[in-house]
Design an enzyme around this catalytic site. Structure first.
Site, PDB file in Angstrom:
ATOM      1  N   GLY A 150       0.270  -5.025   0.701  1.00 24.59           N
ATOM      2  CA  GLY A 150      -0.899  -5.036  -0.175  1.00 24.59           C
ATOM      3  C   GLY A 150      -0.612  -5.662  -1.533  1.00 24.59           C
ATOM      4  O   GLY A 150      -1.553  -6.076  -2.232  1.00 24.59           O
ATOM      5  N   GLU A 181       3.875  -5.698   7.270  1.00 28.28           N
ATOM      6  CA  GLU A 181       3.040  -4.680   7.921  1.00 28.28           C
ATOM      7  C   GLU A 181       3.410  -4.407   9.378  1.00 28.28           C
ATOM      8  O   GLU A 181       3.356  -3.262   9.821  1.00 28.28           O
ATOM      9  CB  GLU A 181       1.559  -5.071   7.832  1.00 28.28           C
ATOM     10  CG  GLU A 181       0.900  -4.751   6.494  1.00 28.28           C
ATOM     11  CD  GLU A 181       1.129  -5.815   5.427  1.00 28.28           C
ATOM     12  OE1 GLU A 181       1.970  -6.716   5.632  1.00 28.28           O
ATOM     13  OE2 GLU A 181       0.454  -5.764   4.392  1.00 28.28           O
ATOM     14  N   GLU A 236      -0.951  -9.324  -0.893  1.00 26.22           N
ATOM     15  CA  GLU A 236      -2.390  -9.552  -0.692  1.00 26.22           C
ATOM     16  C   GLU A 236      -3.155  -9.517  -2.010  1.00 26.22           C
ATOM     17  O   GLU A 236      -4.127 -10.252  -2.198  1.00 26.22           O
ATOM     18  CB  GLU A 236      -2.948  -8.497   0.277  1.00 26.22           C
ATOM     19  CG  GLU A 236      -2.395  -8.689   1.683  1.00 26.22           C
ATOM     20  CD  GLU A 236      -2.782  -7.557   2.607  1.00 26.22           C
ATOM     21  OE1 GLU A 236      -2.274  -6.431   2.400  1.00 26.22           O
ATOM     22  OE2 GLU A 236      -3.591  -7.773   3.517  1.00 26.22           O
ATOM     23  N   ALA A 259       0.860  -1.179   0.000  1.00 22.26           N
ATOM     24  CA  ALA A 259       0.000   0.000   0.000  1.00 22.26           C
ATOM     25  C   ALA A 259       0.895   1.227   0.000  1.00 22.26           C
ATOM     26  O   ALA A 259       2.015   1.178   0.508  1.00 22.26           O
ATOM     27  CB  ALA A 259      -0.848  -0.006   1.262  1.00 22.26           C
TER      28      ALA A 259
HETATM   29  N1  3HC Z   1       4.524   3.488  -0.086  1.00 24.30           N
HETATM   30  C1  3HC Z   1       4.984   4.701  -0.437  1.00 24.30           C
HETATM   31  N2  3HC Z   1       6.211   4.908  -0.921  1.00 24.30           N
HETATM   32  C2  3HC Z   1       7.007   3.836  -1.041  1.00 24.30           C
HETATM   33  C3  3HC Z   1       6.596   2.546  -0.688  1.00 24.30           C
HETATM   34  C4  3HC Z   1       5.287   2.390  -0.186  1.00 24.30           C
HETATM   35  N3  3HC Z   1       4.811   1.190   0.158  1.00 24.30           N
HETATM   36  N4  3HC Z   1       7.599   1.681  -0.924  1.00 24.30           N
HETATM   37  C5  3HC Z   1       8.605   2.413  -1.409  1.00 24.30           C
HETATM   38  N5  3HC Z   1       8.261   3.713  -1.496  1.00 24.30           N
HETATM   39  C6  3HC Z   1       9.041   4.827  -2.033  1.00 24.30           C
HETATM   40  C7  3HC Z   1      10.206   5.175  -1.112  1.00 24.30           C
HETATM   41  O1  3HC Z   1       9.806   6.105  -0.130  1.00 24.30           O
HETATM   42  C8  3HC Z   1      11.194   5.752  -2.091  1.00 24.30           C
HETATM   43  O2  3HC Z   1      10.805   7.081  -2.353  1.00 24.30           O
HETATM   44  P1  3HC Z   1      11.925   8.210  -2.589  1.00 24.30           P
HETATM   45  O3  3HC Z   1      12.693   7.749  -3.776  1.00 24.30           O
HETATM   46  O4  3HC Z   1      11.125   9.426  -2.773  1.00 24.30           O
HETATM   47  O5  3HC Z   1      12.750   8.209  -1.329  1.00 24.30           O
HETATM   48  C9  3HC Z   1      10.953   4.958  -3.366  1.00 24.30           C
HETATM   49  O6  3HC Z   1       9.656   4.386  -3.214  1.00 24.30           O
HETATM   50  C10 3HC Z   1      11.932   3.828  -3.596  1.00 24.30           C
HETATM   51  O7  3HC Z   1      12.022   3.063  -2.413  1.00 24.30           O
HETATM   52  P2  3HC Z   1      13.422   2.594  -1.825  1.00 24.30           P
HETATM   53  O8  3HC Z   1      14.366   3.728  -1.793  1.00 24.30           O
HETATM   54  O9  3HC Z   1      13.140   1.893  -0.542  1.00 24.30           O
HETATM   55  O10 3HC Z   1      13.870   1.581  -2.971  1.00 24.30           O
HETATM   56  P3  3HC Z   1      14.551   0.168  -2.833  1.00 24.30           P
HETATM   57  O11 3HC Z   1      14.701  -0.320  -4.216  1.00 24.30           O
HETATM   58  O12 3HC Z   1      15.731   0.228  -1.933  1.00 24.30           O
HETATM   59  O13 3HC Z   1      13.487  -0.776  -2.080  1.00 24.30           O
HETATM   60  C11 3HC Z   1      11.351  -1.762  -1.626  1.00 24.30           C
HETATM   61  C12 3HC Z   1      12.268  -1.078  -2.668  1.00 24.30           C
HETATM   62  C13 3HC Z   1      11.936  -3.127  -1.227  1.00 24.30           C
HETATM   63  C14 3HC Z   1      10.005  -1.949  -2.250  1.00 24.30           C
HETATM   64  C15 3HC Z   1      11.270  -0.868  -0.364  1.00 24.30           C
HETATM   65  O14 3HC Z   1      10.927   0.443  -0.785  1.00 24.30           O
HETATM   66  C16 3HC Z   1      10.253  -1.281   0.651  1.00 24.30           C
HETATM   67  O15 3HC Z   1      10.501  -2.163   1.436  1.00 24.30           O
HETATM   68  N6  3HC Z   1       9.089  -0.614   0.661  1.00 24.30           N
HETATM   69  C17 3HC Z   1       8.099  -0.745   1.684  1.00 24.30           C
HETATM   70  C18 3HC Z   1       7.252  -1.930   1.472  1.00 24.30           C
HETATM   71  C19 3HC Z   1       6.199  -2.039   2.524  1.00 24.30           C
HETATM   72  O16 3HC Z   1       6.406  -1.840   3.703  1.00 24.30           O
HETATM   73  N7  3HC Z   1       4.999  -2.387   2.072  1.00 24.30           N
HETATM   74  C20 3HC Z   1       3.902  -2.590   2.926  1.00 24.30           C
HETATM   75  C21 3HC Z   1       3.093  -1.352   2.982  1.00 24.30           C
HETATM   76  S1  3HC Z   1       1.753  -1.492   4.117  1.00 24.30           S
HETATM   77  C22 3HC Z   1       0.562  -2.338   3.273  1.00 24.30           C
HETATM   78  O17 3HC Z   1       0.783  -2.790   2.204  1.00 24.30           O
HETATM   79  C23 3HC Z   1      -0.754  -2.428   3.973  1.00 24.30           C
HETATM   80  C24 3HC Z   1      -1.663  -3.379   3.304  1.00 24.30           C
HETATM   81  O18 3HC Z   1      -1.837  -4.487   4.123  1.00 24.30           O
HETATM   82  C25 3HC Z   1      -3.013  -2.759   3.018  1.00 24.30           C
END
Ligand code: 3HC
Length: 701
Positions: free
Chosen positions: A102, A125, A105, A63
């Protein structure tokens, strides 16, 4: 704006592509796009199957985390994912990169899943203080055994495609090009007459053993994820998956997912997610400043730090030359590195061949000339200004033009070190933490003359060696150790006021610190801090109680774990209260006429933390730290500060700055006033009803 979801046709197969760079995070626009696409496909009788893919480097990485601040805009996850699951023709998710949160999911809501062989699936999460909220808690245990599903959600660690296939999450791992592989798979399904296979219609796997398993997991998270609210909420939602029909279970998940983003825990963890990415953005430095190439590294000093730092580079495939003054040191240093790697081999996290590859990247020399080809040279000898200056003068002679010279000092004035070279613009601090090959944090210390591209190179190098690099300016102790000073001071003073070391550490640990500070001193060696203070004695407060317990222990030769006793004793290696050292502190308190307040846990925590926060405010005012959130990253990445509290400055905001100022002013009356003057910035923000977060926003506007 480009369409974030598009549909193409490959004969009877529709290919829906999510294209929302950089990581295809799902926000309102993506959900609306998916809704529109799947609604249209439903109405098209010529479509026999749907393949769902993502453009760019990864499948949906979750998400959009920013949306949790504003609330999830319609259409919601359940509505869209239900529409996909309800599709009358089979839907196949084709996953590459990292499907996270997400994203995983979304794949679970599809009928079949194929994955590129390098793909990974994760539900991280909990690391954001929330739970899978798009059906993950209900669908995952219907596709893989309950225990594996729980482990995946509790650990947050992604599972590789092959393993996911073994567990039942993935139907086929695809070796060739993913999109065409997925289309071929869809055609096979059609040829076999296979239709939709809805996850929600399957039974939870291992439901008969669920009660026992859930009880065990509850006990586990109570212990390992102390003070947290999201892990028990996750287990409640999974319990609902076991006990209730799918739709009712989903409602339990939904209720918890609505509440959790509002908790301080989740706000703290989301704050850190963005803070950790902000650290490499340096105000005033644009993308036009390019990093220098670092293909070979030199290290001066084959001791513990030098060895650990060498391992960081070898792990990243970068060759390292270590120079030391004595062959015996080099031999010992290289042997220690090998021993450390050997431990990983024994643990199974590295192969013998990898060990040999890494060792082959590390060489030793007694001659500084061996550093003449290095792009980056890091000095890692002990804290002695004269010695460091001598080394930098030598490095200046042998290093090639453009080579970057870094020092691993944790306290010394790096401008003074830089001044002995004819290239101060190439000099900076690279403060690794011990053990350097393990600890996440790297403080990058920008000197008065450090050039912008040198700074950018250091940030780039930090990423390459998988460290969190945070920029600080020159001052005693930089960000981390300077803020530790009041923290440790208060802990030690509490001991003199009659709290036992175990009470002080217990209060801090119960609050959430990974380890109490006095136990940390025992582990690191009591004399380390003492000797650093001795070296700058004339600058310290004129207070006979200042860090007195540590001084006493050093005088006694009770230097912590390495001598078997310090704040504690260690019979059979087990940390145990030491009646003798406690009596010694009591006698000293009497001699110094220190009132026995016997501070309780709340007071111990407030004194240690508020002292630290006040120093943090000074660092911000002085411009030593660029942002409040950088301080939070330093503390959570390097000092065992609990992530779910967001770091010291976030924590201060969550307590309320006015409350903190009020307590500090009270301490000025009841304790030693020389330590308890609110920093002007803290006072100003508190008076305005503002926060460090607000201040940061204003700063970066
Ligand atoms: N939401 C918003 N922005 C995100 C994001 C997300 N889920 N994931 C990554 N980004 C953004 C980062 O902030 C970054 O932005 P920036 O360039 O402006 O700083 C850009 O995307 C690139 O991210 P990274 O610098 O981290 O790039 P990497 O290639 O090193 O890593 C990744 C990529 C492995 C996807 C890492 O970004 C990551 O782990 N992201 C988070 C994933 C996450 O936690 N997802 C779960 C979200 S909660 C959810 O899904 C709830 C659901 O149950 C409804």
């Amino acid at each position: 704006m480009a369409e974030v979801v598009r549909t193409e046709r490959e004969g009877e197969i529709a290919v829906v592509t999510i294209d929302a760079p950089p990581v295809n995070a799902i926000n309102q626009a993506v959900r609306a796009g998916l809704q529109q696409a799947f609604a249209a496909l439903r109405a098209d009788p010529t479509v026999k199957a749907v393949v769902l893919v993502c453009a760019g480097k990864t499948f949906v990485a979750g998400a959009d985390i920013k949306e949790f601040d504003t609330g999830i805009g319609a259409p919601g996850y359940h509505e869209v994912y239900r529409l996909i699951e309800d599709s009358p023709v089979p839907v196949i998710a084709a996953v590459h990169g990292t499907a996270l949160g997400g994203g995983t999911e979304l794949a679970l809501a599809c009928h079949y899943r194929v994955a590129d062989k390098g793909a990974r699936f994760g539900l991280p999460e909990l690391s954001l203080g929330i739970i899978p909220g798009a059906g993950g808690t209900q669908r995952l245990p219907r596709l893989m055994p309950l225990e594996a599903a729980l482990d995946m959600m509790i650990s947050g660690k992604p599972t590789v495609a092959a393993k996911a296939a073994e567990q039942g999450l993935v139907d086929r791992v695809i070796d060739s090009e993913l999109r065409s592989g997925a289309i071929a798979y869809a055609r096979e399904l059609l040829a076999q007459g296979k239709g939709p296979r809805r996850t929600r219609e399957q039974a939870v796997q291992g439901a008969d053993k669920a009660a026992e398993l859930l009880a065990a997991k509850r006990a586990q998270v109570a212990k390992t994820m102390r003070n947290r609210v999201s892990p028990p909420a996750l287990l409640d939602a999974v319990e609902a998956a076991v006990k209730l029909p799918f739709d009712d279970g989903l409602k339990v998940e939904q209720a918890k997912s609505d509440e959790l983003p509002l908790t301080t825990e989740s706000k703290a963890l989301r704050h850190l997610f963005f803070a950790e990415r902000d650290v490499s953005r340096i105000p005033g430095l644009g993308k036009e400043v390019k990093p220098r190439n670092v293909a070979a590294v030199g290290i001066v000093g084959a001791g513990t730090m030098g060895g650990g730092i060498s391992m960081c580079f070898a792990n990243a495939g970068i060759p390292v030359t270590i120079v030391d003054a004595a062959q015996a040191n080099l031999d010992r240093g290289l042997a220690t590195i090998r021993k450390n790697y050997q431990r990983s081999v024994t643990r199974g996290s590295m192969s013998e061949a990898q060990l040999e590859q890494r060792m082959a990247l590390i060489s030793g020399s007694l001659d500084y000339a061996a550093l003449s080809t290095a792009d980056l040279i890091i000095e890692a000898v002990f804290e002695n200004m004269a010695l460091k200056k001598e080394i930098f003068a030598k490095l200046d002679k042998v290093a090639k033009p453009g080579a970057i010279l870094g020092t691993n000092t944790s306290t010394l004035d790096i401008d003074e070190i830089a001044a002995v070279t004819g290239r101060a613009s190439d000099v900076l601090g690279l403060h690794f933490f011990s053990p350097a090959n393990v600890m996440q944090l790297l403080e990058i210390v920008q000197c008065a003359k450090t050039s912008p591209d040198v700074l950018v190179t250091a940030l780039d190098v930090a990423k390459k060696i998988k460290k969190t690099g945070v920029v600080a300016k020159v001052c005693y102790g930089f960000i981390g150790n300077r803020m530790m000073d009041p923290y440790g001071r208060e802990a030690e003073r509490c001991v003199l006021e009659g709290a036992t070391p175990a009470e002080v550490d217990g209060a801090l640990e119960k609050w959430g610190m990974a380890m109490g500070i006095l136990a940390v001193y025992d582990m690191a060696g009591i004399d380390i801090g003492h000797l650093t203070r001795e070296a700058r004695k004339e600058l310290l407060p004129k207070d006979p109680s200042f860090y007195r317990p540590t001084a006493l222990l050093t005088e006694k030769g009770w230097l912590g774990q390495k001598t078997g006793r310090g704040y504690y004793t260690y019979p059979e290696g087990k940390r145990t209260p030491d009646a003798e050292s406690i009596a010694m502190f009591a006698a000293e308190a009497k001699r110094l006429a220190i009132p026995q307040r016997k501070p309780d846990a709340t007071e111990i925590v407030e004194r240690c933390l508020y002292g630290m926060i006040n120093e943090g405010a000074l660092l911000l005012e002085e411009g030593i730290a660029l942002r409040a959130s950088d301080i939070d990253v330093v503390y959570t990445a390097g000092y065992g500060f609990p992530r779910y509290r967001g770091g010291p400055m976030f924590y201060a905001d969550s307590v309320g700055l006015a409350k903190i100022v009020a307590r500090i002013e009270e301490f000025a009356k009841t304790l030693d006033p020389q330590y308890w003057q609110p920093a002007p910035l803290l006072k100003k923000l508190a008076a305005a009803g503002s926060s460090f977060a607000e201040y940061q926003k204003q700063q970066t506007k």
